[in-house]
Structures are given as C-alpha cells and as structure tokens.
Design a protein around this motif. Structure first.
Motif, PDB file in Angstrom:
ATOM      1  N   UNK A  44     -45.744  -8.914 -21.677  1.00  0.00           N
ATOM      2  CA  UNK A  44     -44.721  -9.799 -22.242  1.00  0.00           C
ATOM      3  C   UNK A  44     -44.319  -9.466 -23.673  1.00  0.00           C
ATOM      4  N   UNK A  45     -45.185  -8.838 -24.444  1.00  0.00           N
ATOM      5  CA  UNK A  45     -44.857  -8.470 -25.809  1.00  0.00           C
ATOM      6  C   UNK A  45     -45.039  -9.558 -26.850  1.00  0.00           C
ATOM      7  N   UNK A  46     -45.479 -10.743 -26.460  1.00  0.00           N
ATOM      8  CA  UNK A  46     -45.635 -11.842 -27.417  1.00  0.00           C
ATOM      9  C   UNK A  46     -46.676 -11.537 -28.491  1.00  0.00           C
ATOM     10  N   UNK A  47     -47.599 -10.645 -28.196  1.00  0.00           N
ATOM     11  CA  UNK A  47     -48.678 -10.325 -29.131  1.00  0.00           C
ATOM     12  C   UNK A  47     -48.455  -9.005 -29.861  1.00  0.00           C
ATOM     13  N   UNK A  48     -47.226  -8.533 -29.903  1.00  0.00           N
ATOM     14  CA  UNK A  48     -46.927  -7.239 -30.530  1.00  0.00           C
ATOM     15  C   UNK A  48     -47.247  -7.240 -32.020  1.00  0.00           C
ATOM     16  N   UNK A  49     -47.923  -6.193 -32.443  1.00  0.00           N
ATOM     17  CA  UNK A  49     -48.217  -5.930 -33.852  1.00  0.00           C
ATOM     18  C   UNK A  49     -47.902  -4.459 -34.119  1.00  0.00           C
ATOM     19  N   UNK A  50     -47.880  -4.092 -35.383  1.00  0.00           N
ATOM     20  CA  UNK A  50     -47.739  -2.682 -35.748  1.00  0.00           C
ATOM     21  C   UNK A  50     -49.135  -2.171 -36.064  1.00  0.00           C
ATOM     22  N   UNK A  51     -49.561  -1.181 -35.320  1.00  0.00           N
ATOM     23  CA  UNK A  51     -50.893  -0.599 -35.466  1.00  0.00           C
ATOM     24  C   UNK A  51     -50.719   0.865 -35.858  1.00  0.00           C
ATOM     25  N   UNK A  52     -51.123   1.185 -37.071  1.00  0.00           N
ATOM     26  CA  UNK A  52     -51.008   2.558 -37.569  1.00  0.00           C
ATOM     27  C   UNK A  52     -49.618   3.142 -37.335  1.00  0.00           C
ATOM     28  N   UNK A  53     -48.591   2.335 -37.637  1.00  0.00           N
ATOM     29  CA  UNK A  53     -47.225   2.823 -37.590  1.00  0.00           C
ATOM     30  C   UNK A  53     -46.534   2.811 -36.248  1.00  0.00           C
ATOM     31  N   UNK A  54     -47.125   2.168 -35.250  1.00  0.00           N
ATOM     32  CA  UNK A  54     -46.439   2.027 -33.971  1.00  0.00           C
ATOM     33  C   UNK A  54     -46.642   0.630 -33.427  1.00  0.00           C
ATOM     34  N   UNK A  55     -45.631   0.120 -32.726  1.00  0.00           N
ATOM     35  CA  UNK A  55     -45.772  -1.229 -32.182  1.00  0.00           C
ATOM     36  C   UNK A  55     -46.578  -1.162 -30.888  1.00  0.00           C
ATOM     37  N   UNK A  56     -47.541  -2.068 -30.789  1.00  0.00           N
ATOM     38  CA  UNK A  56     -48.428  -2.140 -29.625  1.00  0.00           C
ATOM     39  C   UNK A  56     -48.675  -3.605 -29.278  1.00  0.00           C
ATOM     40  N   UNK A  57     -49.077  -3.835 -28.058  1.00  0.00           N
ATOM     41  CA  UNK A  57     -49.491  -5.187 -27.674  1.00  0.00           C
ATOM     42  C   UNK A  57     -50.973  -5.326 -28.038  1.00  0.00           C
ATOM     43  N   UNK A  58     -51.271  -6.308 -28.850  1.00  0.00           N
ATOM     44  CA  UNK A  58     -52.627  -6.457 -29.380  1.00  0.00           C
ATOM     45  C   UNK A  58     -53.619  -6.968 -28.346  1.00  0.00           C
ATOM     46  N   UNK A  59     -53.121  -7.526 -27.247  1.00  0.00           N
ATOM     47  CA  UNK A  59     -54.033  -8.030 -26.212  1.00  0.00           C
ATOM     48  C   UNK A  59     -54.744  -6.906 -25.465  1.00  0.00           C
TER      49      UNK A  59
END
Length: 156
Positions: A44-59
């Motif tokens: 779903x993307x609701x938990x998206x964060x930027x991790x080391x310069x790329x967007x990822x789903x944190x779940x």
C-alpha cells in the motif's frame, strides 16, 4: 541487539530484536507516527520512508540489517526548523488529501522522486507513485501537487 540509525538528521541508538521492522521501531520506539501502519505486506505504501536515498516500504525492512542507515520520515521531509516544505505545501494548496491516511507515504515517495530528478510530467509521476495506494482522492489532486513542484524545481 543495539542499532544505530540516522533518523531525520539525528543519530539514534536503540535496542531491537533482529526481526523488528523499521516501521515498528519508528512508531513504537521513536514515536514517529507519521509513518503509517497499512497492509504490512509492502503493497500500500502508507509506511514509505527514504532509506539511504531511496524510497522503501518500512514494513518490509528488518531493522537488524540497517545499522548505520539513514532514514527520512515524513516528519523529516521539511528539514530542521521548517513546518512544511514546498511539496507538503502543494499537497495542502491542491487539496491532495482526503482521509489523509496515505498522505505521509505519498509525500515521502514523491519527495524522493523529485530528489531523483523525475521528469516533470504526469506520466512519470504516476509511474513513480504507483506503489502508493489512495482510496479517496482518485490521485488527480496528488498528481497536480507533485507536478506543480516538479515543474518549479526543474532546472531546465
């Protein structure tokens, strides 16, 4: 295990179980609740964060493997001392949120697109945000908001 992360510009150290997700650590230990619990399957993307310069789903990110990583959440998008950046202001100006549940993930994913220099076109933005689902807006206002900022940031 002890993990050190750079979260929104601050170094934080916390103790975690190796299989804890980044989402659970952000929300439950660091109290950064802008990152939302959604499907918990990466859909779903609701938990998206930027991790080391790329967007990822944190779940789907196990925090035990992220020692030393840099994480930006929706709370850190604007930067120190600012309430909102131009993208967040555009979301407000364009009415790009209804229930608001998807908004943090959308803003973070869109910010990374803009940082990556996405072509300022509707098609490129739609493709770039394809992993973030919204049930309320029909996406038009979200696309308009991101497009307005993409055009204003475009150096061409």
């Amino acid at each position: 295990m002890r993990v050190s992360l750079n979260v929104n510009g601050d170094t934080v150290q916390t103790y975690v179980e190796p299989r804890d997700t980044l989402l659970s650590v952000l929300r439950e230990q660091l109290h950064l609740t802008g990152t939302k619990w959604g499907c918990l399957t990466g859909d779903c993307g609701a938990c998206t964060v930027i991790l080391d310069g790329r967007s990822v789903v944190s779940c789907l990110q196990t925090v035990g493997q992220l020692d030393g990583a840099s994480v930006t959440t929706v709370e850190g998008i604007a930067g120190r001392g600012q309430v909102m950046n131009d993208l967040q202001e555009a979301f407000v100006a364009h009415g790009a949120a209804q229930c608001g549940f998807c908004t943090p993930g959308m803003v973070v994913a869109a910010e990374q697109l803009l940082r990556d220099g996405v072509e300022p076109s509707e098609a490129a933005i739609r493709e770039g945000l394809a992993g973030n689902l919204c049930r309320c807006t029909g996406y038009s206002k979200i696309i308009d908001a991101v497009l307005s900022v993409a055009r204003s940031r475009d150096p061409r």
